[in-house]
Design a protein around this motif. Structure first.
Motif, mmCIF file in Angstrom:
data_model
loop_
_atom_site.group_PDB
_atom_site.id
_atom_site.type_symbol
_atom_site.label_atom_id
_atom_site.label_comp_id
_atom_site.label_asym_id
_atom_site.label_seq_id
_atom_site.Cartn_x
_atom_site.Cartn_y
_atom_site.Cartn_z
ATOM 1 N N LEU A 15 0.824 -1.209 0.000
ATOM 2 C CA LEU A 15 0.000 0.000 0.000
ATOM 3 C C LEU A 15 0.863 1.265 0.000
ATOM 4 O O LEU A 15 1.812 1.390 0.772
ATOM 5 N N THR A 16 0.489 2.214 -0.869
ATOM 6 C CA THR A 16 1.174 3.514 -0.904
ATOM 7 C C THR A 16 0.235 4.667 -0.568
ATOM 8 O O THR A 16 0.685 5.692 -0.064
ATOM 9 N N LYS A 17 -1.068 4.501 -0.856
ATOM 10 C CA LYS A 17 -2.032 5.567 -0.554
ATOM 11 C C LYS A 17 -3.257 4.955 0.117
ATOM 12 O O LYS A 17 -3.867 4.035 -0.424
ATOM 13 N N VAL A 18 -3.625 5.519 1.266
ATOM 14 C CA VAL A 18 -4.775 5.015 2.023
ATOM 15 C C VAL A 18 -5.630 6.187 2.481
ATOM 16 O O VAL A 18 -5.125 7.108 3.129
ATOM 17 N N CYS A 19 -6.910 6.139 2.147
ATOM 18 C CA CYS A 19 -7.862 7.156 2.588
ATOM 19 C C CYS A 19 -8.930 6.498 3.452
ATOM 20 O O CYS A 19 -9.716 5.684 2.964
ATOM 21 N N LEU A 20 -8.954 6.866 4.736
ATOM 22 C CA LEU A 20 -9.922 6.321 5.687
ATOM 23 C C LEU A 20 -10.857 7.425 6.171
ATOM 24 O O LEU A 20 -11.483 7.296 7.224
ATOM 25 N N ARG A 21 -10.973 8.481 5.413
ATOM 26 C CA ARG A 21 -11.724 9.666 5.822
ATOM 27 C C ARG A 21 -13.157 9.323 6.265
ATOM 28 O O ARG A 21 -13.831 8.527 5.648
ATOM 29 N N ARG A 22 -13.568 9.945 7.379
ATOM 30 C CA ARG A 22 -14.917 9.836 7.955
ATOM 31 C C ARG A 22 -15.186 8.500 8.640
ATOM 32 O O ARG A 22 -16.285 8.276 9.132
ATOM 33 N N ARG A 23 -14.214 7.609 8.673
ATOM 34 C CA ARG A 23 -14.425 6.313 9.325
ATOM 35 C C ARG A 23 -14.139 6.482 10.816
ATOM 36 O O ARG A 23 -13.046 6.204 11.313
ATOM 37 N N SER A 24 -15.145 6.940 11.535
ATOM 38 C CA SER A 24 -14.969 7.378 12.918
ATOM 39 C C SER A 24 -14.726 6.232 13.896
ATOM 40 O O SER A 24 -14.422 6.478 15.064
ATOM 41 N N ARG A 25 -14.855 4.993 13.456
ATOM 42 C CA ARG A 25 -14.619 3.855 14.348
ATOM 43 C C ARG A 25 -13.189 3.326 14.238
ATOM 44 O O ARG A 25 -12.812 2.380 14.927
ATOM 45 N N ILE A 26 -12.424 3.916 13.372
ATOM 46 C CA ILE A 26 -11.012 3.538 13.249
ATOM 47 C C ILE A 26 -10.192 4.345 14.252
ATOM 48 O O ILE A 26 -10.308 5.563 14.333
ATOM 49 N N GLY A 27 -9.376 3.649 15.022
ATOM 50 C CA GLY A 27 -8.584 4.308 16.047
ATOM 51 C C GLY A 27 -7.096 4.057 15.908
ATOM 52 O O GLY A 27 -6.598 3.711 14.831
ATOM 53 N N ASN A 28 -6.391 4.174 17.009
ATOM 54 C CA ASN A 28 -4.933 4.093 16.994
ATOM 55 C C ASN A 28 -4.415 2.721 16.576
ATOM 56 O O ASN A 28 -3.415 2.616 15.862
ATOM 57 N N VAL A 29 -5.081 1.649 17.021
ATOM 58 C CA VAL A 29 -4.574 0.289 16.782
ATOM 59 C C VAL A 29 -4.422 0.012 15.290
ATOM 60 O O VAL A 29 -3.372 -0.472 14.831
ATOM 61 N N GLY A 30 -5.460 0.313 14.516
ATOM 62 C CA GLY A 30 -5.402 0.068 13.078
ATOM 63 C C GLY A 30 -4.344 0.909 12.389
ATOM 64 O O GLY A 30 -3.606 0.420 11.523
ATOM 65 N N VAL A 31 -4.249 2.180 12.768
ATOM 66 C CA VAL A 31 -3.279 3.075 12.136
ATOM 67 C C VAL A 31 -1.856 2.647 12.464
ATOM 68 O O VAL A 31 -0.972 2.650 11.592
ATOM 69 N N VAL A 32 -1.603 2.268 13.698
ATOM 70 C CA VAL A 32 -0.251 1.837 14.090
ATOM 71 C C VAL A 32 0.166 0.609 13.290
ATOM 72 O O VAL A 32 1.296 0.527 12.779
ATOM 73 N N ASP A 33 -0.738 -0.371 13.150
ATOM 74 C CA ASP A 33 -0.430 -1.569 12.362
ATOM 75 C C ASP A 33 -0.176 -1.216 10.896
ATOM 76 O O ASP A 33 0.722 -1.776 10.254
ATOM 77 N N LEU A 34 -0.970 -0.296 10.370
ATOM 78 C CA LEU A 34 -0.829 0.118 8.977
ATOM 79 C C LEU A 34 0.538 0.737 8.730
ATOM 80 O O LEU A 34 1.212 0.431 7.738
#
Length: 362
Positions: free
Chosen positions: A125-144
């Motif tokens: 992955l080079t580009k990721v847009c998770l805009r407005r996904r209010s249930r996504i938190g730190n855990v997912g972003v850290v793994d990403l």
């Protein structure tokens, strides 16, 4: 056509770019349907509820965009089926169904589990847009961040669970060039320090902090350590961002685009510093900066690169100051002005300015 093998047919279909043409090709026969799916590199998902029926046909996707609610299990299926994904956009806008930017998605919308699945199975992955996904938190972003070593663009706008913990991981990213944190209101100066002192300080080109209203001059001042930053958006970051932070930002000489909209404690002091140091500035928006006067605006007169200047709701800027700036700053192409100024600005002045650049009344 029966003489065509899968390889030859694949070479033909790779040259078919138009979506409608590809759909027609897929309807020729079972072989064409199968090979068209194998050669498809991009897909838009407009009906996520049908995902399990059609996604297995497209295992080689590198671009996937989706609109509406998408669940963790949907994202897990995407990760399992399309391991070569490079671009994942979960904020697809449709021309016939424009989603409200503040629309609340359902209780089953994707969260950290789905993002973690993508992080593990889609390392390219080079580009990721998770805009407005209010249930996504730190855990997912850290793994990403840990799994996607080539990630260059990350859009977390309106992901309201994101905190400084995620920014600590983001600061360690080695290839990130664009970061959007609009509306991530839990971000503080501590998070900005992670961006300014980590690997991102050497790679980041664009940073959006709109509506991050917990940050202060201290955190903003640290951003001058992001040496090659070209675009910075601090709109609506609250009253604790003042000229102290603005002057510090002026030390970033690579800046090309700045948005200070509604920073009510920014004044001419900041503009003078910006005009003196940021000689590559192309666009600046100071909408709602009520302390700014004609003196601050006129400081841009000698900039040779400035093309866009937005002054809406700057009530201490008069028509004469605008006219002088436009006449002297020959690179200006567009000036945004408050509608209220229109009735006070002589028609002859408006006509004169309109011959030089485009006037937008806001």
């Amino acid at each position: 056509m029966e003489a065509f093998g899968d390889d030859e047919l694949g070479l033909v279909l790779k040259r078919v770019i138009d979506r409608n043409d590809r759909k027609s090709c897929a309807q020729v026969c079972n072989q064409w349907l199968r090979v068209e799916g194998l050669t498809r590199l991009a897909l838009r998902i407009l009906e996520p509820e049908l995902l399990r029926k059609f996604l297995p046909r497209f295992p080689n996707l590198i671009t996937l965009e989706a609109a509406g609610e998408i669940t963790n299990s949907d994202l897990e299926l995407i990760a399992e089926t399309c391991p070569d994904l490079r671009l994942l956009n979960l904020n697809l806008r449709q021309t016939q169904r424009v989603l409200d930017e503040f629309e609340e998605l359902g209780p089953n919308d994707v969260g950290d589990d789905g993002v973690c699945a993508v992080a593990i199975r889609c390392p390219a992955l080079t580009k990721v847009c998770l805009r407005r996904r209010s249930r996504i938190g730190n855990v997912g972003v850290v793994d990403l961040i840990k799994s996607s070593q080539n990630l260059s663009t990350l859009d977390l706008a309106k992901c309201t669970k994101i905190t400084d913990e995620a920014l600590e991981a983001i600061g360690a990213a080695t290839s990130l060039r664009v970061l959007n944190l609009r509306g991530c209101s839990l971000v503080t100066d501590w998070g900005l320090a992670s961006l300014a002192t980590g690997s991102t300080s050497r790679t980041l080109k664009k940073l959006v902090l709109t509506e991050c209203d917990q940050i202060t001059d201290h955190g903003v001042s640290l951003l001058q350590q992001i040496y090659f930053l070209e675009e910075l958006n601090l709109a609506e970051c609250g009253p604790r961002v003042t000229d102290r932070g603005g002057v510090a930002i002026a030390a970033i000489r690579t800046l090309q685009r700045l948005d200070f909209s509604w920073l009510i404690n920014i004044s001419d002091i900041t503009l003078l510093a910006i005009a003196q140091n940021c000689r590559n500035l192309v666009a600046i928006d100071v909408t709602g900066c009520e302390m700014i006067t004609g003196a601050g605006i006129r400081s841009f007169s000698n900039l040779k690169s400035l093309e866009v200047l937005v002054l809406a709701s700057c009530y201490n800027v008069c028509g004469e100051a605008v006219e002088q700036t436009v006449l002297e700053c020959q690179s200006l192409k567009c000036v945004g002005l408050d509608r209220g100024l229109r009735m006070w600005m002589p028609t002859s002045m408006q006509e004169n300015l309109s011959r030089i650049c485009r006037l937008e009344w806001r």
